[in-house]
Enzyme design. Structure first.
Site, mmCIF file in Angstrom:
data_model
loop_
_atom_site.group_PDB
_atom_site.id
_atom_site.type_symbol
_atom_site.label_atom_id
_atom_site.label_comp_id
_atom_site.label_asym_id
_atom_site.label_seq_id
_atom_site.Cartn_x
_atom_site.Cartn_y
_atom_site.Cartn_z
ATOM 1 N N ASP A 495 31.610 -52.264 37.657
ATOM 2 C CA ASP A 495 30.473 -52.913 37.000
ATOM 3 C C ASP A 495 29.675 -53.762 37.992
ATOM 4 O OD1 ASP A 495 28.841 -53.683 34.926
ATOM 5 O OD2 ASP A 495 30.448 -54.442 33.645
ATOM 6 N N ASP A 565 24.642 -50.234 27.560
ATOM 7 C CA ASP A 565 25.529 -51.023 26.698
ATOM 8 C C ASP A 565 25.195 -50.795 25.234
ATOM 9 O OD1 ASP A 565 26.956 -52.059 28.736
ATOM 10 O OD2 ASP A 565 26.079 -54.061 28.675
HETATM 11 C C1 DGJ Z 1 28.733 -55.045 31.199
HETATM 12 C C2 DGJ Z 1 29.088 -53.623 30.899
HETATM 13 O O1 DGJ Z 1 27.939 -52.856 30.790
HETATM 14 C C3 DGJ Z 1 29.937 -53.586 29.636
HETATM 15 O O2 DGJ Z 1 30.209 -52.267 29.285
HETATM 16 C C4 DGJ Z 1 31.199 -54.365 29.859
HETATM 17 O O3 DGJ Z 1 32.000 -53.737 30.802
HETATM 18 C C5 DGJ Z 1 30.854 -55.782 30.284
HETATM 19 N N1 DGJ Z 1 29.945 -55.813 31.372
HETATM 20 C C6 DGJ Z 1 32.103 -56.541 30.640
HETATM 21 O O4 DGJ Z 1 31.808 -57.798 31.113
#
Ligand code: DGJ
Length: 814
Positions: A495, A565
Site C-alpha cells: 500500500d 477502495d
Molecule cells: C488503503 C487501502 O486502499 C485499503 O484497501 C486498506 O488497505 C487501507 N489502506 C489500510 O490502511
C-alpha cells in the site's frame, strides 16, 4: 518489421499498423503517418504523405536562410526542440551552461537492433524470451530474426548534446513503444527541464482526447473532449501516477465507437508525476505529448552523463475502442507483467480490511478465515493493523514487527493455522511510509521527506520515506525481507497512502532538489525489483489508497493492483469499465463488500456486487461471520462460478457494450445512439479459442414499464453454435415488499415476524434463459431477454430486474 530507407525514411510495421517518419532537408524528423497498415516498397512511395512547402506563413520564423519554404511551427515533427520557431509545446527543454535554453536537434544516424536495449533506471516493456528464465514464453517467433528496435540519434551541434529516440515494435500486439535518452556530450553541466517520452503530430484537428479522471474512491471516470484550438493538459503532481488523471489516455478520430472507427491508446511506463498534452496549433495541427511532468522537475546532467525518459506505449486500431483495448490488454499481459503470476489464474481471496479494519486479533482473523474456507476462498489476507502499536492510522508505519497483543504467536503461528485450514496466507504492508509516531521516525527523522525546520503539510498522519537516499531503500528491502520470510506468506498487498508535499531530500544537495520526485520513483523501482526477485513465488498486489498509483510501472513488478477502495457495485461498473480501456482484467483487484457500502452507503444486491466484481482479480472484503445462511450459500455458489470462469475472465478478450455513465463523466456516448446506453452496462469476455464466453448486464435504475431488454455479446465466433444460459436463481420474497399480500391469504405486515418466517420458507423463482444459437445470431441480433417486472404480476417467466438489477450469461460453444 522496421525499415530504414537510406537514413531518409523510416517505416515501422506491426501486424496491422504502420508508423512512418522521414528526415527533412534541414535535419529535423517529419512525422508522416500512423494508422492502419499500408504498403511501402520503396522510399518514394511515401512522397505523397510529405507536406509540400513553398513559403513560410506570415509572422513565423524560418529555421534558417537556406530554406525559406517552411517554419518548424507548421510541420508535423517527430520531436520538437525548444527555441527554433516551433511555438507549440516542446519535447525537450534544457538550460545550457551559458544560460541559453535553445535546442536544435537534427538527424545524425540511425541503427536497427534485433533485441530491445536495456533501460538503465526505469522498468520497460520486454520481449518474453529475454526474461523468461526457463519459463516457456516463447511465442514471439521474431526474436533474434527480425529487427525490433530503431534508434535514431539526433545532435545539437551548438551545444554538443545527443538525443537518441528509441522505438520498439511489438508486432503481434500492434504496439510501438517510444522513449528518449539525452546524453550530455559537452564539457559542462546542463539543467534538463523536460524530456518527454512520446510526441505525436497530426495534420488535422478532428480528434477527441479522452482521459480517465477522478479522485479517491472515484477513480477512472471517462472524460472525452473534442479538441479545438488551444491546449488540454492532463497529468499528476501528486508524486504518484494519481487517481486524478491516469497516464493511460486515448486519442480518437471523432465519431469512433466501441467497435468502429480509428482509436489510439497511449500509456506511460511510469509511476510518478506525468503529463499528457493535447494541443491544436494555430494551423489546426494536433500535437500529443506524454512524459514526466515538467512541473517540479529539473535534473542536473554532468558532462558524459545520460538521462532516460520513461517508455511510452502506443497502439492504433481501426476497430474502435474495443480493438484498441485488445491490443493494450494483450501487450500488458505479454510484455509488461512478469514472473510466475504472468499468465496464472488468481486465487479467490478474502481480505480483513472492511471486515474488521484495525480491530484484529488472531482468534478474530481465524474465525474469518474459517468462514472463508467454508465458502471456497483460497487465500486469506490480513490487512492493516498487525504491527507496532497500529490501532488506528496515527502510528507505527515503519515499525514492521508483530503486535504480540494481537498476534501472540507472531505471523508464523497465524500463517500456519491459516495454512492448516487449507488456505494460503497474505499480508498488508506500507513500506514507503513512516508515521511520525513510530520508532523508525524517532530514530531516523532525516529519513522522512521533509524540509527541516519548516512546517509540514500532513496526510493520513504519515510522512514519505526519502527513497532518494540509498540507505533508506536498503532499510526497506531489509525490513520487508524479514517480514516476508518470517512466515509462509503467499501474497503481499503493498500500500501507499499519501500524496507528496514539502518535497525535499535531506540526502541531496540544494541544487538537486528538482530531482527528488523522479529519484523517488527510481528508488521505488529498485526496491520492488529486489523484493520481487527475492520472493518470486509471492503474488504482489499494488495499492495506493485504492487506485492512486495504477500504472504500467507498478505492473512491471506487481501483476495486479487494487483498483479502488470503493466497492459500490454501481460505481465499480464505471471504474472497471474505465480501467478496461487500457488495462487487462487480470490486473485489477475487485472485491465484493458489505451492503450498505462503506464508501457510498448505497444498498445493493449481493448478486450485483458479485456480477461486477467477478470481472477482475476477484475476492471478498466483508465480515462473512456476520452473514445470513442464505447469503453464505449464495457466496459459495459465486465462488464456484468464478472458479469455473476465471480463465475466460482473466485471460480472454474483453468487450465493452453499452455503458452506464456516471455523473462526473463526460463522453460522447449519445453519439453511439444505442438504446439503453447510459443506463445499461454490458460486458463480455470471450476465451481466446472463442469456445466459451461469459457476459454481464446491469442496469442503473429501473424505468417503469420498460419491459424488454436485450443482451448483445461481442466477439463470439459467428460460425459456432453456443448454448446460452443464465444462472437459475431464487429471490427473497421480501424484495417484493408488501406485494406479498397479493398472494397471501392473511395480511402480512412488512418486516414483521410473520414476513420473516415466510421469507425463510418461500422464495420467488427467477427467470431462465436457455437458447442454442449461432454466434452470428447472438452477436448481430442479441438475445431478447424475458419480460421485466412491470407492476402486473410475477412468476418464473418474468425477469426480476430492480435498481442495480444484473445478470451473468454463459455461452458455451459446441
Ligand atoms: C488503503 C487501502 O486502499 C485499503 O484497501 C486498506 O488497505 C487501507 N489502506 C489500510 O490502511
Amino acid at each position: 518489421m522496421i525499415r530504414n530507407f537510406d537514413n531518409e525514411v523510416f517505416v515501422l510495421d506491426t501486424d496491422n499498423t504502420t508508423y512512418i517518419f522521414r528526415v527533412i532537408k534541414t535535419g529535423q524528423l517529419e512525422h508522416l503517418y500512423y494508422g492502419g497498415k499500408i504498403t511501402v516498397e520503396e522510399k518514394e512511395d511515401v512522397n505523397c504523405l510529405c507536406e509540400q512547402h513553398a513559403f513560410a506563413p506570415g509572422c513565423s520564423a524560418t529555421y534558417n536562410n537556406d530554406d525559406k519554404s517552411f517554419t518548424l511551427d507548421d510541420i508535423r515533427l517527430e520531436m520538437s526542440s525548444f527555441g527554433k520557431g516551433d511555438l507549440r509545446e516542446p519535447f525537450i527543454e534544457m538550460v545550457h551552461a551559458d544560460g541559453s535554453r535553445t535546442c536544435d536537434f537534427v538527424f545524425e544516424s540511425a541503427k536497427l537492433l534485433k533485441a530491445k536495449s536495456e533501460m538503465k533506471t526505469l522498468p520497460g516493456a520486454y520481449f518474453p524470451d529475454e526474461n523468461s528464465k526457463g519459463e516457456d514464453y516463447s511465442n514471439f517467433e521474431s526474436i533474434g530474426k527480425e529487427d525490433v528496435e530503431l534508434q535514431v540519434v539526433l545532435v545539437d551541434k551548438s551545444y554538443n548534446q545527443k538525443l537518441t529516440l528509441i522505438y520498439d515494435v511489438f508486432a503481434h500486439e500492434d504496439v510501438i513503444t517510444k522513449r528518449a535518452v539525452l546524453t550530455n556530450e559537452s564539457d559542462e553541466e546542463i539543467r534538463l527541464l523536460r524530456l518527454m517520452s512520446n510526441q505525436l503530430d497530426f495534420g488535422s484537428n478532428d480528434y477527441t482526447f479522452t482521459t480517465f479522471n477522478g479522485a479517491w474512491a472515484r477513480e477512472m471516470q471517462r472524460n472525452d473532449r473534442r479538441v479545438t484550438s488551444g491546449k488540454y493538459l492532463s497529468g499528476s503532481q501528486d508524486g504518484v501516477s494519481s487517481s486524478k488523471a491516469n497516464p493511460f489516455v486515448m486519442l480518437y478520430k471523432n465519431g469512433a465507437t466501441e467497435n468502429t472507427g480509428e482509436c489510439m491508446g497511449i500509456n506511460l511506463i511510469y509511476s510518478g508525476n506525468h503529463l499528457e498534452i493535447c494541443e491544436v496549433s494555430s494551423f489546426y495541427k494536433t500535437r500529443f505529448l506524454t512524459g514526466i511532468n515538467p512541473t517540479g522537475f529539473e535534473f542536473l546532467i554532468k558532462s558524459g552523463e545520460s538521462f532516460e525518459s520513461p517508455e511510452s506505449v502506443m497502439t492504433y486500431s481501426d476497430k474502435g475502442f474495443n480493438g484498441m483495448s485488445h491490443n493494450m490488454h494483450n501487450f500488458v499481459r505479454e510484455h509488461i507483467v512478469r514472473g510466475k503470476w504472468k499468465n496464472k489464474l488468481r486465487p479467490v481471496l478474502l481480505n480483513s480490511w472492511e471486515a474488521a479494519y484495525f480491530d484484529i486479533n488472531e482468534s478474530k482473523l481465524l474465525k474469518l478465515a474459517k468462514a472463508g474456507k467454508d465458502v471456497g476462498i483460497e487465500l486469506f489476507v490480513m490487512d492493516d493493523g498487525w504491527f507496532g502499536n497500529r490501532n488506528d492510522d496515527t502510528s507505527s508505519l515503519g515499525d514492521w514487527y508483530v503486535n504480540k497483543k494481537k498476534l501472540p504467536g507472531g505471523l508464523n503461528a497465524l500463517a500456519s493455522k491459516v495454512k492448516k485450514m487449507g488456505l494460503d496466507f497474505g499480508i498488508w504492508v506500507e513500506p514507503e511510509m513512516v508515521s511520525v509516531n513510530s520508532d523508525l521516525y524517532r530514530n531516523h527523522p532525516d529519513w522522512a521527506m521533509e524540509i527541516k525546520g519548516k512546517p509540514h503539510s500532513e496526510g493520513r498522519n504519515q510522512r514519505i520515506l526519502d527513497l532518494c537516499n540509498p540507505e533508506v531503500c536498503e532499510y526497506i528491502v531489509k525490513a520487508m525481507k524479514e517480514v516476508f520470510s518470517s512466515a509462509d506468506i503467499s501474497y503481499v498487498k503493498w500500500d501507499m497512502n499519501r500524496i507528496f508535499t514539502d518535497v525535499y531530500s535531506a540526502y541531496l544537495p540544494a541544487e538537486k532538489q528538482g530531482e527528488v520526485y523522479h529519484r523517488y520513483v527510481m528508488g521505488l523501482y529498485k526496491i520492488m525489483g529486489e523484493l520481487t526477485k527475492e520472493f518470486p513465488e509471492i503474488l504482489f498486489e499494488g495499492c495506493s489508497s485504492g487506485g492512486n498509483r495504477f500504472d504500467l510501472g507498478i505492473l512491471s513488478f506487481f501483476p495486479q493492483i487494487w483498483a479502488s477502495d470503493d466497492t459500490d457495485a454501481l460505481y465499480r461498473v464505471s471504474a472497471q469499465t474505465g480501467y478496461s480501456y487500457g488495462y487487462p482484467l487480470s490486473t485489477f483487484g475487485c472485491h465484493v463488500s458489505a451492503s450498505p457500502n462503506h464508501q457510498t452507503l448505497r444498498k445493493s444486491p449481493l448478486q450485483a456486487r458479485f456480477n461486477v466484481a467477478t470481472f477482475g482479480s476477484f475476492g471478498y472484503e466483508l465480515n462473512l461471520c456476520d452473514l445470513k445462511k442464505e447469503e453464505l450459500s449464495e457466496i459459495k455458489n459465486q465462488v464456484e462460478t468464478y472458479k469455473n470462469w476465471r480463465d475466460v475472465i482473466l485471460f480472454g478478450d474483453f468487450y465493452r457494450g453499452r455503458r452506464i455513465v456516471m455523473h462526473g463523466e463526460h463522453t460522447d456516448y449519445r453519439n453511439e445512439d444505442v438504446f439503453g446506453h447510459g443506463n445499461i452496462n454490458e460486458w463480455t469476455c470471450v476465451s481466446k479459442d472463442k469456445k466459451s464466453a461469459v457476459g454481464m448486464i446491469m442496469q442503473a435504475l429501473v424505468e417503469p414499464n420498460k419491459q424488454y431488454e436485450f443482451y448483445k455479446p461481442t466477439g463470439l465466433d459467428e460460425k459456432i453454435k453456443y448454448h446460452f444460459t443464465n444462472e437459475g436463481k431464487r429471490y427473497n420474497i421480501k424484495n417484493f415488499g408488501d406485494l406479498v399480500n397479493t398472494a397471501s391469504p392473511i395480511h402480512v405486515k412488512q418486516d414483521s415476524l410473520l414476513h420473516n418466517i415466510i421469507a425463510r420458507h418461500v422464495t420467488m423463482p427467477g427467470e431462465r434463459e436457455d437458447y442454442v444459437a449461432r454466434g452470428d445470431i447472438l452477436v448481430r441480433g442479441g438475445v431478447s431477454l424475458k419480460q421485466a417486472f412491470g407492476g402486473t404480476g410475477y412468476d418464473e417467466s418474468v425477469r426480476y430486474f430492480q435498481d442495480l438489477g444484473s445478470r451473468l450469461y454463459f455461452m458455451e460453444g459446441e
